[in-house]
Each structure stands twice: as structure tokens, then as C-alpha cells.
Write a protein that holds these residues in place. Structure first.
Motif, PDB file in Angstrom:
ATOM      1  N   MET A   1       0.843  -1.198   0.000  1.00 19.25           N
ATOM      2  CA  MET A   1       0.000   0.000   0.000  1.00 19.25           C
ATOM      3  C   MET A   1       0.880   1.251   0.000  1.00 19.25           C
ATOM      4  N   ARG A   2       0.278   2.350  -0.475  1.00 20.03           N
ATOM      5  CA  ARG A   2       1.037   3.588  -0.610  1.00 20.03           C
ATOM      6  C   ARG A   2       0.795   4.434   0.648  1.00 20.03           C
ATOM      7  N   LEU A   3       1.880   4.754   1.364  1.00 15.76           N
ATOM      8  CA  LEU A   3       1.745   5.403   2.672  1.00 15.76           C
ATOM      9  C   LEU A   3       2.456   6.754   2.722  1.00 15.76           C
ATOM     10  N   PHE A   4       1.916   7.665   3.512  1.00 14.54           N
ATOM     11  CA  PHE A   4       2.635   8.905   3.835  1.00 14.54           C
ATOM     12  C   PHE A   4       2.199   9.397   5.206  1.00 14.54           C
ATOM     13  N   VAL A   5       3.025  10.260   5.785  1.00 12.85           N
ATOM     14  CA  VAL A   5       2.748  10.806   7.122  1.00 12.85           C
ATOM     15  C   VAL A   5       2.394  12.279   6.935  1.00 12.85           C
ATOM     16  N   LEU A  41      -7.164  17.564   1.812  1.00 10.51           N
ATOM     17  CA  LEU A  41      -6.253  18.688   2.074  1.00 10.51           C
ATOM     18  C   LEU A  41      -5.409  18.390   3.314  1.00 10.51           C
ATOM     19  N   HIS A  42      -4.095  18.420   3.192  1.00 10.59           N
ATOM     20  CA  HIS A  42      -3.209  18.036   4.294  1.00 10.59           C
ATOM     21  C   HIS A  42      -1.813  18.598   4.013  1.00 10.59           C
ATOM     22  N   LEU A  43      -0.940  18.449   5.000  1.00  9.70           N
ATOM     23  CA  LEU A  43       0.475  18.837   4.860  1.00  9.70           C
ATOM     24  C   LEU A  43       1.304  17.573   5.045  1.00  9.70           C
ATOM     25  N   THR A  44       2.111  17.222   4.060  1.00  6.07           N
ATOM     26  CA  THR A  44       2.900  15.989   4.155  1.00  6.07           C
ATOM     27  C   THR A  44       4.186  16.216   4.946  1.00  6.07           C
ATOM     28  N   LEU A  45       4.474  15.267   5.858  1.00  2.52           N
ATOM     29  CA  LEU A  45       5.716  15.308   6.645  1.00  2.52           C
ATOM     30  C   LEU A  45       6.755  14.357   6.059  1.00  2.52           C
ATOM     31  N   ALA A  46       6.301  13.204   5.567  1.00  4.94           N
ATOM     32  CA  ALA A  46       7.211  12.210   4.967  1.00  4.94           C
ATOM     33  C   ALA A  46       6.409  11.349   4.004  1.00  4.94           C
ATOM     34  N   PHE A  47       6.959  11.122   2.804  1.00  2.00           N
ATOM     35  CA  PHE A  47       6.296  10.265   1.824  1.00  2.00           C
ATOM     36  C   PHE A  47       7.030   8.928   1.805  1.00  2.00           C
ATOM     37  N   ILE A  48       6.340   7.867   2.221  1.00  2.00           N
ATOM     38  CA  ILE A  48       6.946   6.531   2.299  1.00  2.00           C
ATOM     39  C   ILE A  48       6.772   5.802   0.966  1.00  2.00           C
ATOM     40  N   PHE A 111      11.858   6.378   2.988  1.00  4.77           N
ATOM     41  CA  PHE A 111      10.948   7.488   2.638  1.00  4.77           C
ATOM     42  C   PHE A 111      11.674   8.387   1.649  1.00  4.77           C
ATOM     43  N   ASP A 112      10.899   9.219   0.966  1.00  2.00           N
ATOM     44  CA  ASP A 112      11.486  10.156   0.000  1.00  2.00           C
ATOM     45  C   ASP A 112      12.325  11.176   0.782  1.00  2.00           C
ATOM     46  N   PRO A 113      13.649  11.229   0.528  1.00  2.00           N
ATOM     47  CA  PRO A 113      14.505  12.087   1.361  1.00  2.00           C
ATOM     48  C   PRO A 113      14.528  13.563   0.934  1.00  2.00           C
ATOM     49  N   PRO A 118       7.079  22.785   3.402  1.00  2.00           N
ATOM     50  CA  PRO A 118       5.669  22.667   3.820  1.00  2.00           C
ATOM     51  C   PRO A 118       4.720  23.352   2.829  1.00  2.00           C
ATOM     52  N   HIS A 119       3.798  22.572   2.296  1.00  2.00           N
ATOM     53  CA  HIS A 119       2.823  23.117   1.356  1.00  2.00           C
ATOM     54  C   HIS A 119       1.577  22.252   1.339  1.00  2.00           C
ATOM     55  N   ILE A 120       0.465  22.877   0.958  1.00  2.00           N
ATOM     56  CA  ILE A 120      -0.808  22.152   0.842  1.00  2.00           C
ATOM     57  C   ILE A 120      -1.210  22.223  -0.624  1.00  2.00           C
ATOM     58  N   THR A 121      -1.216  21.073  -1.286  1.00  2.00           N
ATOM     59  CA  THR A 121      -1.571  21.063  -2.715  1.00  2.00           C
ATOM     60  C   THR A 121      -3.072  21.316  -2.847  1.00  2.00           C
ATOM     61  N   VAL A 122      -3.433  22.345  -3.603  1.00  2.00           N
ATOM     62  CA  VAL A 122      -4.868  22.628  -3.794  1.00  2.00           C
ATOM     63  C   VAL A 122      -5.318  22.254  -5.201  1.00  2.00           C
ATOM     64  N   ALA A 123      -4.369  22.133  -6.154  1.00  2.00           N
ATOM     65  CA  ALA A 123      -4.755  21.753  -7.524  1.00  2.00           C
ATOM     66  C   ALA A 123      -3.565  21.135  -8.239  1.00  2.00           C
ATOM     67  N   ARG A 124      -3.862  20.146  -9.061  1.00  2.00           N
ATOM     68  CA  ARG A 124      -2.862  19.559  -9.959  1.00  2.00           C
ATOM     69  C   ARG A 124      -3.342  19.805 -11.373  1.00  2.00           C
ATOM     70  N   LYS A 125      -2.395  19.771 -12.324  1.00  2.00           N
ATOM     71  CA  LYS A 125      -2.706  20.074 -13.736  1.00  2.00           C
ATOM     72  C   LYS A 125      -3.302  21.472 -13.840  1.00  2.00           C
ATOM     73  N   ARG A 158      -7.801   8.934  -3.223  1.00  2.00           N
ATOM     74  CA  ARG A 158      -8.515   8.896  -1.946  1.00  2.00           C
ATOM     75  C   ARG A 158      -7.481   8.671  -0.844  1.00  2.00           C
ATOM     76  N   TYR A 159      -7.453   9.569   0.134  1.00  2.00           N
ATOM     77  CA  TYR A 159      -6.537   9.423   1.263  1.00  2.00           C
ATOM     78  C   TYR A 159      -7.343   8.940   2.469  1.00  2.00           C
ATOM     79  N   THR A 160      -6.822   7.936   3.167  1.00  2.00           N
ATOM     80  CA  THR A 160      -7.502   7.405   4.354  1.00  2.00           C
ATOM     81  C   THR A 160      -6.539   7.450   5.525  1.00  2.00           C
TER      82      THR A 160
HETATM   83  P1  2AM Z   1       2.272  16.906  -3.258  1.00  2.00           P
HETATM   84  O1  2AM Z   1       0.967  17.306  -2.664  1.00  2.00           O
HETATM   85  O2  2AM Z   1       3.203  18.047  -3.429  1.00  2.00           O
HETATM   86  O3  2AM Z   1       2.146  16.067  -4.508  1.00  2.00           O
HETATM   87  C1  2AM Z   1       0.657  11.994  -1.084  1.00  2.00           C
HETATM   88  O4  2AM Z   1       1.094  11.729  -2.368  1.00  2.00           O
HETATM   89  C2  2AM Z   1       1.361  13.175  -0.500  1.00  2.00           C
HETATM   90  O5  2AM Z   1       2.789  12.917  -0.428  1.00  2.00           O
HETATM   91  C3  2AM Z   1       1.209  14.481  -1.263  1.00  2.00           C
HETATM   92  O6  2AM Z   1       1.061  15.513  -0.302  1.00  2.00           O
HETATM   93  C4  2AM Z   1       2.513  14.633  -1.993  1.00  2.00           C
HETATM   94  O7  2AM Z   1       2.937  15.947  -2.180  1.00  2.00           O
HETATM   95  C5  2AM Z   1       3.491  14.001  -1.022  1.00  2.00           C
HETATM   96  N1  2AM Z   1       4.723  13.532  -1.646  1.00  2.00           N
HETATM   97  C6  2AM Z   1       5.980  13.866  -1.254  1.00  2.00           C
HETATM   98  N2  2AM Z   1       6.893  13.229  -1.972  1.00  2.00           N
HETATM   99  C7  2AM Z   1       6.203  12.477  -2.870  1.00  2.00           C
HETATM  100  C8  2AM Z   1       6.595  11.581  -3.908  1.00  2.00           C
HETATM  101  N3  2AM Z   1       7.885  11.301  -4.160  1.00  2.00           N
HETATM  102  N4  2AM Z   1       5.626  10.998  -4.637  1.00  2.00           N
HETATM  103  C9  2AM Z   1       4.314  11.245  -4.384  1.00  2.00           C
HETATM  104  N5  2AM Z   1       3.885  12.065  -3.406  1.00  2.00           N
HETATM  105  C10 2AM Z   1       4.816  12.676  -2.655  1.00  2.00           C
END
Ligand code: 2AM
Length: 173
Positions: A1-5, A41-48, A111-113, A118-125, A158-160
């Protein structure tokens, strides 16, 4: 599964971000934009990323002890076609992300190093103009952080929340 904190935002902050999205919709080009849904809507601390079992991740995160902190929505920016809202938090998010990443590293969880921005993504594309519209600077308390699971269901993200813990209140005085 795809995880992040991640840390969750307050209801008032999410409402301000939705209002900002509505303002942006007016300046978006005709091409389809992927707007982040309110519950995402969230703030990512670490992307696993892909990881088979959340149990060792949760055990690692249980070792994190950090203080809650105040965070205000502040400014906007763009990474390519990702449109985001920034924050002003006295460095609280970077500090918490540092603690989380230290705990993951100690437990051998990859995790992605990339450094935390710190940012909150509000739109992609998003290919509209960078307009002068700004979100309202809403202040809130970040009092918890979570382990999140990301799924793409019928093309929709979908984030859970699969686990959450409270941060320590700042000591009085
Ligand atoms: P983003 O909003 O800038 O895309 C779930 O994908 C969360 O992890 C998103 O907040 C995403 O940031 C963040 N994230 C950080 N590193 C990532 C990576 N290598 N791949 C996908 N998402 C990543």
C-alpha cells in the motif's frame, strides 16, 4: 500500500482553502484541473510510498514526541502545474517532519529524502494564470499527526487516515 505521514488542518483552514480554490477556478484555463478534495487537504511530513505493512511504520511513529504548534495559511506557489498554499508556522512543520523522519530512519523504513517544503496542494494540472488572489490567513493549532494511505479509485485519489497520534501541548509558562 502507498503510505505517507501528514498533519491535518483545522475545519476553518480547509474552508479557507476551498474558498481559494473557488477563486482560482475563475482563472483556470479550460483544460481539466484536478482540484484537491476537501478531505484530502493536508500537509505531508514524509512520503513513504509503497510499503507492504503499516504495523512497523506505526511502531516507529509511536516513538515520536513533539510539541503541538500554531500554523497560519500564508502565501501561494507553484511546482510545475501543482498549485499550493504555503504556511507560516515558526518552523514547526519542518521540526515535526525531522522527528518523524528520524524515527522512520531508525526503524529502517524508507521514505522520499527530499527536503521538506511545507505546502498544501490545492490543484494539480493547473495551467491558469498566477493570479493575485490569496487564501485567507487562517491560524490553527496542529495538535496531531497521522499515517495516511493513498489509493487511486476510478482515477480519483482517496486518502484514508489509518493511525493518528496527538502532539504534546506546549508546557505552560
Ligand atoms: P504533493 O501534494 O506536493 O504532490 C501523497 O502523495 C502526498 O505525499 C502528497 O502531499 C505529496 O505531495 C506528497 N509527496 C511527497 N513526496 C512524494 C513523492 N515522491 N511521490 C508522491 N507524493 C509525494
Amino acid at each position: 500500500m502507498r503510505l505517507f505521514v501528514a498533519v491535518s488542518l483545522t475545519d476553518a483552514q480547509r474552508a479557507a482553502l476551498l474558498a481559494y480554490q473557488r477563486a482560482l477556478k475563475k482563472s483556470a484555463a479550460d483544460a481539466p484541473v484536478n482540484w484537491s478534495r476537501e478531505e484530502n487537504l493536508h500537509l505531508t511530513l514524509a512520503f513513504i510510498g509503497e510499503y507492504p505493512d503499516p504495523a512497523p511504520v506505526i511502531r516507529a511513529l509511536e516513538e515520536v514526541h513533539a510539541l503541538s504548534y500554531a500554523l497560519t495559511l500564508d502565501g501561494v506557489g507553484q511546482f510545475g502545474d501543482v498549485r499550493w498554499v504555503g504556511v507560516s508556522d515558526g518552523g514547526g512543520t519542518v521540526r515535526l517532519a525531522g522527528e518523524v523522519r528520524r524515527a522512520l530512519k531508525a526503524a529502517g523504513i524508507p521514505f522520499d529524502p527530499k527536503p521538506v517544503k511545507p505546502h498544501i496542494t490545492v490543484a494539480r494540472k493547473f495551467r491558469g494564470e498566477v493570479s493575485a488572489v490569496l487564501p485567507e490567513s487562517v491560524r490553527g493549532e496542529i495538535a496531531a499527526f497521522s499515517l495516511m494511505r493513498s489509493d487511486r479509485i476510478d482515477g480519483r485519489l482517496r486518502y484514508t487516515k489509518i493511525w493518528e497520534t496527538k502532539l504534546d501541548p506546549p508546557s505552560a509558562g
